[in-house]
Design a protein around this motif. Sequence first.
Motif, PDB file in Angstrom:
ATOM      1  N   ASP A  86       0.882  -1.164   0.000  1.00 31.38           N
ATOM      2  CA  ASP A  86       0.000   0.000   0.000  1.00 31.38           C
ATOM      3  C   ASP A  86       0.920   1.215   0.000  1.00 31.38           C
ATOM      4  N   ALA A  87       1.060   1.860  -1.160  1.00 31.03           N
ATOM      5  CA  ALA A  87       2.095   2.871  -1.347  1.00 31.03           C
ATOM      6  C   ALA A  87       1.687   4.270  -0.914  1.00 31.03           C
ATOM      7  N   HIS A  88       0.508   4.411  -0.281  1.00 30.49           N
ATOM      8  CA  HIS A  88       0.127   5.736   0.203  1.00 30.49           C
ATOM      9  C   HIS A  88      -0.901   5.600   1.318  1.00 30.49           C
ATOM     10  N   CYS A  89      -0.450   5.807   2.537  1.00 35.76           N
ATOM     11  CA  CYS A  89      -1.357   5.809   3.686  1.00 35.76           C
ATOM     12  C   CYS A  89      -0.738   6.679   4.771  1.00 35.76           C
ATOM     13  N   HIS A  90      -1.529   6.985   5.789  1.00 35.52           N
ATOM     14  CA  HIS A  90      -1.102   7.896   6.847  1.00 35.52           C
ATOM     15  C   HIS A  90      -1.386   7.258   8.201  1.00 35.52           C
ATOM     16  N   ILE A  91      -0.702   7.751   9.222  1.00 37.30           N
ATOM     17  CA  ILE A  91      -1.022   7.362  10.593  1.00 37.30           C
ATOM     18  C   ILE A  91      -1.130   8.623  11.448  1.00 37.30           C
ATOM     19  N   PHE A  92      -1.972   8.520  12.494  1.00 36.85           N
ATOM     20  CA  PHE A  92      -2.179   9.637  13.417  1.00 36.85           C
ATOM     21  C   PHE A  92      -2.275   9.094  14.841  1.00 36.85           C
ATOM     22  N   GLY A  93      -1.379   9.573  15.686  1.00 38.38           N
ATOM     23  CA  GLY A  93      -1.411   9.147  17.068  1.00 38.38           C
ATOM     24  C   GLY A  93      -0.439   8.004  17.346  1.00 38.38           C
ATOM     25  N   PRO A  94      -0.565   7.401  18.555  1.00 38.39           N
ATOM     26  CA  PRO A  94      -1.518   7.714  19.623  1.00 38.39           C
ATOM     27  C   PRO A  94      -1.306   9.135  20.166  1.00 38.39           C
ATOM     28  N   PHE A  95      -2.406   9.821  20.411  1.00 40.27           N
ATOM     29  CA  PHE A  95      -2.324  11.227  20.769  1.00 40.27           C
ATOM     30  C   PHE A  95      -1.803  11.459  22.177  1.00 40.27           C
ATOM     31  N   ASP A  96      -1.861  10.435  23.031  1.00 43.73           N
ATOM     32  CA  ASP A  96      -1.282  10.617  24.354  1.00 43.73           C
ATOM     33  C   ASP A  96       0.246  10.622  24.286  1.00 43.73           C
ATOM     34  N   GLU A 146      -0.488   3.321  14.043  1.00 45.55           N
ATOM     35  CA  GLU A 146       0.125   2.229  13.284  1.00 45.55           C
ATOM     36  C   GLU A 146      -0.505   0.885  13.596  1.00 45.55           C
ATOM     37  N   THR A 147      -0.900   0.668  14.836  1.00 44.95           N
ATOM     38  CA  THR A 147      -1.497  -0.614  15.189  1.00 44.95           C
ATOM     39  C   THR A 147      -2.797  -0.858  14.424  1.00 44.95           C
ATOM     40  N   ALA A 148      -3.596   0.201  14.242  1.00 47.16           N
ATOM     41  CA  ALA A 148      -4.844   0.063  13.472  1.00 47.16           C
ATOM     42  C   ALA A 148      -4.542  -0.151  11.992  1.00 47.16           C
ATOM     43  N   LEU A 149      -3.540   0.545  11.485  1.00 48.35           N
ATOM     44  CA  LEU A 149      -3.156   0.352  10.084  1.00 48.35           C
ATOM     45  C   LEU A 149      -2.676  -1.071   9.842  1.00 48.35           C
ATOM     46  N   ARG A 150      -1.897  -1.605  10.751  1.00 45.27           N
ATOM     47  CA  ARG A 150      -1.392  -2.975  10.591  1.00 45.27           C
ATOM     48  C   ARG A 150      -2.546  -3.981  10.576  1.00 45.27           C
ATOM     49  N   ARG A 151      -3.521  -3.788  11.468  1.00 49.93           N
ATOM     50  CA  ARG A 151      -4.679  -4.695  11.476  1.00 49.93           C
ATOM     51  C   ARG A 151      -5.425  -4.618  10.149  1.00 49.93           C
ATOM     52  N   LEU A 152      -5.590  -3.401   9.635  1.00 52.87           N
ATOM     53  CA  LEU A 152      -6.271  -3.238   8.351  1.00 52.87           C
ATOM     54  C   LEU A 152      -5.499  -3.929   7.238  1.00 52.87           C
ATOM     55  N   HIS A 153      -4.210  -3.709   7.179  1.00 56.18           N
ATOM     56  CA  HIS A 153      -3.411  -4.308   6.116  1.00 56.18           C
ATOM     57  C   HIS A 153      -3.414  -5.834   6.203  1.00 56.18           C
ATOM     58  N   ASP A 154      -3.361  -6.364   7.398  1.00 58.53           N
ATOM     59  CA  ASP A 154      -3.442  -7.820   7.540  1.00 58.53           C
ATOM     60  C   ASP A 154      -4.780  -8.341   7.027  1.00 58.53           C
ATOM     61  N   ARG A 155      -5.824  -7.584   7.232  1.00 61.06           N
ATOM     62  CA  ARG A 155      -7.158  -7.979   6.769  1.00 61.06           C
ATOM     63  C   ARG A 155      -7.266  -7.893   5.245  1.00 61.06           C
ATOM     64  N   LEU A 156      -6.645  -6.858   4.666  1.00 68.28           N
ATOM     65  CA  LEU A 156      -6.738  -6.650   3.218  1.00 68.28           C
ATOM     66  C   LEU A 156      -5.740  -7.500   2.440  1.00 68.28           C
ATOM     67  N   PRO A 197       5.667  10.192  15.142  1.00 69.25           N
ATOM     68  CA  PRO A 197       4.851   9.005  14.879  1.00 69.25           C
ATOM     69  C   PRO A 197       5.359   8.203  13.680  1.00 69.25           C
ATOM     70  N   LEU A 198       5.765   8.901  12.624  1.00 68.92           N
ATOM     71  CA  LEU A 198       6.281   8.224  11.438  1.00 68.92           C
ATOM     72  C   LEU A 198       7.574   7.485  11.752  1.00 68.92           C
ATOM     73  N   LEU A 199       8.506   8.144  12.421  1.00 72.99           N
ATOM     74  CA  LEU A 199       9.791   7.515  12.732  1.00 72.99           C
ATOM     75  C   LEU A 199       9.607   6.322  13.660  1.00 72.99           C
ATOM     76  N   ASP A 200       8.675   6.445  14.607  1.00 72.55           N
ATOM     77  CA  ASP A 200       8.392   5.338  15.519  1.00 72.55           C
ATOM     78  C   ASP A 200       7.832   4.143  14.749  1.00 72.55           C
ATOM     79  N   ALA A 201       6.924   4.410  13.798  1.00 73.53           N
ATOM     80  CA  ALA A 201       6.338   3.324  13.007  1.00 73.53           C
ATOM     81  C   ALA A 201       7.387   2.656  12.126  1.00 73.53           C
ATOM     82  N   LEU A 202       8.286   3.445  11.551  1.00 74.26           N
ATOM     83  CA  LEU A 202       9.343   2.853  10.726  1.00 74.26           C
ATOM     84  C   LEU A 202      10.211   1.909  11.545  1.00 74.26           C
ATOM     85  N   GLN A 203      10.488   2.288  12.772  1.00 72.07           N
ATOM     86  CA  GLN A 203      11.286   1.417  13.630  1.00 72.07           C
ATOM     87  C   GLN A 203      10.490   0.182  14.038  1.00 72.07           C
TER      88      GLN A 203
END
Length: 291
Positions: A27-37, A54-64, A83-89
Amino acid sequence: MSALKTSAPPLAESRVPSIVLPPNSCDAHCHIFGPFDRYPLPDDRSFNPALAPETALRRLHDRLGFARAVLVQSQGHGYDHRPLLDALQTGAGRYRGVALIRPSDTDATIAQYAAAGVRGARVHFLAHLGGRPDLEAIRTLCSRIAPHGWHLAIHLAGRDIVEQAAFIETLRVPVVIDHIARLDITDGVEGDAMGALRRLLDTGKVWLKLSGADRLSKQGTPFDDTVPIASALAAHAPERMLWGSDWPHVNLSSAMPDDGDLTDLIARIVPDPARRTQMLVDNPTSFFGFA
């Protein structure tokens, strides 16, 4: 900040698509937001995003059926890339990133992003995301990201692709046009915007994301009216096509799409399985540098 537009949340659970994607689809174009805390929304954001970590995105991608993704920094988090750097790691090779770079950002910052897995920078020509950027500033940005092998992602809409085509041709880094240039599909496959896109693709250095069908469609689900445009472009330059969901679909003026529907649309845009594998696996693997 109360004047900012607030985006609706994505569907809690998209349906499982009918199509079975090839292994290592991206999926070559998606975004993540949060966790806001952990990552509060910054004052320099241009809208209020819904929670979509990222956790919600991963669940979605596993489903798709997606094993890889390109996470695009959004104006919802402004220039806070944590958030982006954390997800990349966290992704440990599952993700690549696209950043928002300011003139004030140092070369060391760009190098840090590159080491983390960022592979491009994005610029917007849309009014609600800051308006038209300075073209000379874009040239300067390209000169700064070129040593890292990055591409420039360009987000524009309507006739902007016609007006900016000559400028895009002069850029000395690979260019990705987001969301099929958000062109007006009522202009048809022979419209000026389609002609400009074809000519840019013919340069050999411009790539296109077949994403955002829900934004282009005049009819809504299942977005059949977008297929003639998208399939014509996919057939024109299959070696430089990418596909993205655009999850979690921020700043929509239409109904929230089901990502299962958008995933099934891939089979109608690219009916040939070998070409689908090229678009979903081969192209993003080489372009974004997946292992």
